[in-house]
Design an enzyme around this catalytic site. Structure first.
Site, PDB file in Angstrom:
ATOM      1  N   HIS A 278       4.521   9.606  -7.230  1.00  0.00           N
ATOM      2  CA  HIS A 278       3.443  10.296  -7.938  1.00  0.00           C
ATOM      3  C   HIS A 278       2.725  11.209  -6.957  1.00  0.00           C
ATOM      4  CE1 HIS A 278      -0.120  10.910 -10.446  1.00  0.00           C
ATOM      5  NE2 HIS A 278       0.663  10.543 -11.440  1.00  0.00           N
ATOM      6  N   ASP A 335       5.792   5.740 -16.132  1.00  0.00           N
ATOM      7  CA  ASP A 335       7.020   5.884 -16.926  1.00  0.00           C
ATOM      8  C   ASP A 335       8.057   4.808 -16.661  1.00  0.00           C
ATOM      9  OD1 ASP A 335       6.385   8.249 -18.357  1.00  0.00           O
ATOM     10  OD2 ASP A 335       6.474   9.303 -16.455  1.00  0.00           O
TER      11      ASP A 335
HETATM   12  N1  ACO Z   1      12.883   9.384  -5.879  1.00  0.00           N
HETATM   13  C1  ACO Z   1      13.259   9.675  -4.610  1.00  0.00           C
HETATM   14  N2  ACO Z   1      12.533  10.334  -3.688  1.00  0.00           N
HETATM   15  C2  ACO Z   1      11.317  10.737  -4.110  1.00  0.00           C
HETATM   16  C3  ACO Z   1      10.830  10.470  -5.394  1.00  0.00           C
HETATM   17  C4  ACO Z   1      11.654   9.764  -6.295  1.00  0.00           C
HETATM   18  N3  ACO Z   1      11.250   9.481  -7.528  1.00  0.00           N
HETATM   19  N4  ACO Z   1       9.587  10.996  -5.512  1.00  0.00           N
HETATM   20  C5  ACO Z   1       9.297  11.574  -4.328  1.00  0.00           C
HETATM   21  N5  ACO Z   1      10.350  11.414  -3.468  1.00  0.00           N
HETATM   22  C6  ACO Z   1      10.420  11.839  -2.082  1.00  0.00           C
HETATM   23  C7  ACO Z   1      10.598  13.358  -1.964  1.00  0.00           C
HETATM   24  O1  ACO Z   1      11.974  13.697  -1.968  1.00  0.00           O
HETATM   25  C8  ACO Z   1       9.922  13.631  -0.650  1.00  0.00           C
HETATM   26  O2  ACO Z   1      10.791  13.211   0.384  1.00  0.00           O
HETATM   27  P1  ACO Z   1      10.882  14.051   1.782  1.00  0.00           P
HETATM   28  O3  ACO Z   1       9.569  13.845   2.455  1.00  0.00           O
HETATM   29  O4  ACO Z   1      12.036  13.446   2.485  1.00  0.00           O
HETATM   30  O5  ACO Z   1      11.122  15.478   1.384  1.00  0.00           O
HETATM   31  C9  ACO Z   1       8.747  12.656  -0.633  1.00  0.00           C
HETATM   32  O6  ACO Z   1       9.149  11.562  -1.468  1.00  0.00           O
HETATM   33  C10 ACO Z   1       7.450  13.258  -1.164  1.00  0.00           C
HETATM   34  O7  ACO Z   1       7.663  13.639  -2.514  1.00  0.00           O
HETATM   35  P2  ACO Z   1       7.248  15.022  -3.173  1.00  0.00           P
HETATM   36  O8  ACO Z   1       8.468  15.664  -3.780  1.00  0.00           O
HETATM   37  O9  ACO Z   1       6.425  15.817  -2.221  1.00  0.00           O
HETATM   38  O10 ACO Z   1       6.337  14.487  -4.324  1.00  0.00           O
HETATM   39  P3  ACO Z   1       5.613  15.365  -5.441  1.00  0.00           P
HETATM   40  O11 ACO Z   1       4.201  14.983  -5.430  1.00  0.00           O
HETATM   41  O12 ACO Z   1       5.935  16.817  -5.307  1.00  0.00           O
HETATM   42  O13 ACO Z   1       6.346  14.875  -6.784  1.00  0.00           O
HETATM   43  C11 ACO Z   1       6.883  13.532  -8.635  1.00  0.00           C
HETATM   44  C12 ACO Z   1       5.817  13.894  -7.602  1.00  0.00           C
HETATM   45  C13 ACO Z   1       7.375  14.797  -9.357  1.00  0.00           C
HETATM   46  C14 ACO Z   1       6.275  12.601  -9.667  1.00  0.00           C
HETATM   47  C15 ACO Z   1       8.059  12.843  -7.915  1.00  0.00           C
HETATM   48  O14 ACO Z   1       7.622  11.655  -7.289  1.00  0.00           O
HETATM   49  C16 ACO Z   1       9.231  12.558  -8.843  1.00  0.00           C
HETATM   50  O15 ACO Z   1      10.072  13.433  -9.046  1.00  0.00           O
HETATM   51  N6  ACO Z   1       9.313  11.328  -9.440  1.00  0.00           N
HETATM   52  C17 ACO Z   1      10.350  11.027 -10.383  1.00  0.00           C
HETATM   53  C18 ACO Z   1      10.026  11.579 -11.756  1.00  0.00           C
HETATM   54  C19 ACO Z   1       8.918  10.822 -12.422  1.00  0.00           C
HETATM   55  O16 ACO Z   1       8.927   9.595 -12.481  1.00  0.00           O
HETATM   56  N7  ACO Z   1       7.960  11.561 -12.980  1.00  0.00           N
HETATM   57  C20 ACO Z   1       6.825  10.984 -13.686  1.00  0.00           C
HETATM   58  C21 ACO Z   1       5.575  11.180 -12.907  1.00  0.00           C
HETATM   59  S1  ACO Z   1       4.191  10.401 -13.658  1.00  0.00           S
HETATM   60  C22 ACO Z   1       3.881  11.306 -15.044  1.00  0.00           C
HETATM   61  O17 ACO Z   1       4.200  12.428 -15.206  1.00  0.00           O
HETATM   62  C23 ACO Z   1       3.218  10.629 -16.093  1.00  0.00           C
END
Ligand code: ACO
Length: 400
Positions: A278, A335
């Site tokens: 998140h 989720d």
């Molecule tokens: N699976 C694997 N790796 C992840 C995930 C994940 N679900 N989420 C973040 N990471 C990793 C990123 O690849 C990044 O790694 P790095 O430092 O090696 O590059 C690090 O964790 C930081 O993540 P960001 O991409 O900077 O996180 P951001 O805040 O941009 O994205 C998001 C947040 C979109 C929710 C992300 O965590 C994600 O894609 N999760 C999966 C989809 C999801 O469950 N969405 C629902 C969110 S809640 C809602 O909308 C109600």
């Protein structure tokens, strides 16, 4: 080919913040989130208390009007919801324009936007009474539109709302009733749906809320602004994540991946662990905790066992003990468990984001109102750092 002059000039003047992770886009008095501690409060009230004690309509009124309603206020608003639950007959033709089996999110965003056409007097809201009426129409009709889009996708006749039923009970009636046959959802099912909607009601400046505020900042009408929020919610990184979690768990159950193989692919960035991570929470999402408990209870009470729940638990355990996820502070989000509840209610996966939209509607409306009431707001218009070609001449077609 980069215009260094422009780049240097902008880089000196502008904060470059991709994804707006460090940008406060507005001031807001609606929802408080502390992502490090895993705290979520609406108008000061903790989500755990709302989840335990509040109905969806009370939570909606708290978010939109700023306080919990009195008995009389709640009854009066319920009356308005019943009064406006039917759709204009003209709107019903919109459903015919969609392919059978079409996307319910497309139908929802289009029909919500079209509501403005049928209520032109509410396109420019001038008074608190007009705002209240627009709110009641939206909150009431969204559930009729959602249920109709589901029945249309199955080729079933529409089931009209019953004004004597509570909000959640009425929705289940429109979804699952069959003509001339009694239908009575269990108390556990109604309670689970209520809880699902309450925990989705708002989450400050998430992508769909920011979209509604951005569109609203142009003084676009409430129906159009909310419709844009539905489109933003659709993607699998936001409201589409609940369906993506079920798809991921189903693939694992079908033996396509073992937990370790899947997590290794995630770590190589070939896959994403859906329902984890998140932008704000660097701890357990409090909503995930509430929903996990509710999913356990629902499965227990209905005596249904869902193998996907076991797969989810195994995956969660493995991820929480893995350095990749620990070092990035990736925890289950709202989720991760919501799909298990929706499945237990008999709601098909392509309706999951629609269910999220029904729940999130009060939040979008509250933020649209805050955006439009606050005289200090400006049209949302971020800047950019230009990285394209420097000035160059137009080349005539025969010389290219
Ligand atoms: N699976 C694997 N790796 C992840 C995930 C994940 N679900 N989420 C973040 N990471 C990793 C990123 O690849 C990044 O790694 P790095 O430092 O090696 O590059 C690090 O964790 C930081 O993540 P960001 O991409 O900077 O996180 P951001 O805040 O941009 O994205 C998001 C947040 C979109 C929710 C992300 O965590 C994600 O894609 N999760 C999966 C989809 C999801 O469950 N969405 C629902 C969110 S809640 C809602 O909308 C109600």
């Amino acid at each position: 080919g980069i215009d260094i002059t422009s780049l240097e000039k902008d880089a000196g003047l502008l904060a470059f913040d991709p994804g707006y992770g460090n940008t406060g886009s507005c001031q807001s008095a609606i929802t408080f989130v502390d992502g490090e501690k895993g705290i979520l409060r609406h108008r000061g009230i903790p989500i755990e208390q709302l989840a335990e004690k509040s109905t969806f309509i009370e939570t909606a009124m708290l978010l939109i009007f700023g306080k919990l309603p009195s008995l009389e206020e709640r009854a009066a608003f319920r009356g308005l919801l019943s009064e406006h639950e039917l759709l204009h007959e003209g709107l019903l033709h919109h459903f015919d324009g969609f392919q059978p089996g079409g996307q319910p999110m497309a139908i929802l965003s289009a029909v919500i936007n079209s509501l403005g056409n049928y209520h032109p007097e509410l396109l420019e809201i001038q008074s608190p009474d007009e705002f209240r009426l627009a709110v009641a129409k939206l909150i009431s009709k969204v559930r009729t539109i959602a249920a109709f889009s589901y029945r249309k996708s199955l080729g079933l006749p529409f089931m009209y709302p019953d004004p004597n039923l509570s909000y959640c009970r009425n929705f289940l009636h429109m979804m699952f009733s069959v003509p001339n046959r009694d239908y009575e959802p269990t108390k556990a099912a109604v309670a689970a749906l209520t809880l699902f909607l309450v925990v989705h009601a708002d989450h400050e400046q998430n992508c769909s809320c920011s979209t509604v505020r951005m569109v609203g900042s142009t003084k676009a009408n409430l129906f159009a602004s909310v419709s844009s929020g539905i489109c933003a919610l659709w993607g699998r990184l936001h409201g589409g994540a609940n369906a993506a979690v079920i798809q991921m768990l189903t693939e694992m159950m079908a033996g396509r991946y073992k937990v370790k193989t899947f997590l290794d692919m995630v770590k190589r960035k070939e896959k994403r662990l859906m329902g984890f991570g998140h932008r704000v929470y660097k701890n357990f999402d409090p909503r995930a905790k509430v929903l996990k408990k509710a999913a356990d209870n629902l499965l227990l009470e209905t005596g249904v066992s869902d193998p996907l729940m076991d797969a989810a638990l195994e995956l969660q355990e493995a991820a929480l003990n893995d350095d990749y996820f620990k070092s990035r502070k990736l925890y289950p989000n709202v989720d991760f468990y919501s799909g298990i509840i929706l499945r237990a209610l008999g709601i098909p996966v392509n309706m999951f984001p629609v269910m999220f939209a029904i729940g999130r509607l009060p939040g979008w409306i509250a933020h649209w109102h805050e955006e439009n009431r606050d005289v200090a707001t400006r049209i949302h218009r971020p800047r950019q750092i230009y990285t394209g070609p420097a000035r160059r001449p137009y080349v005539p077609l025969d010389q290219r």
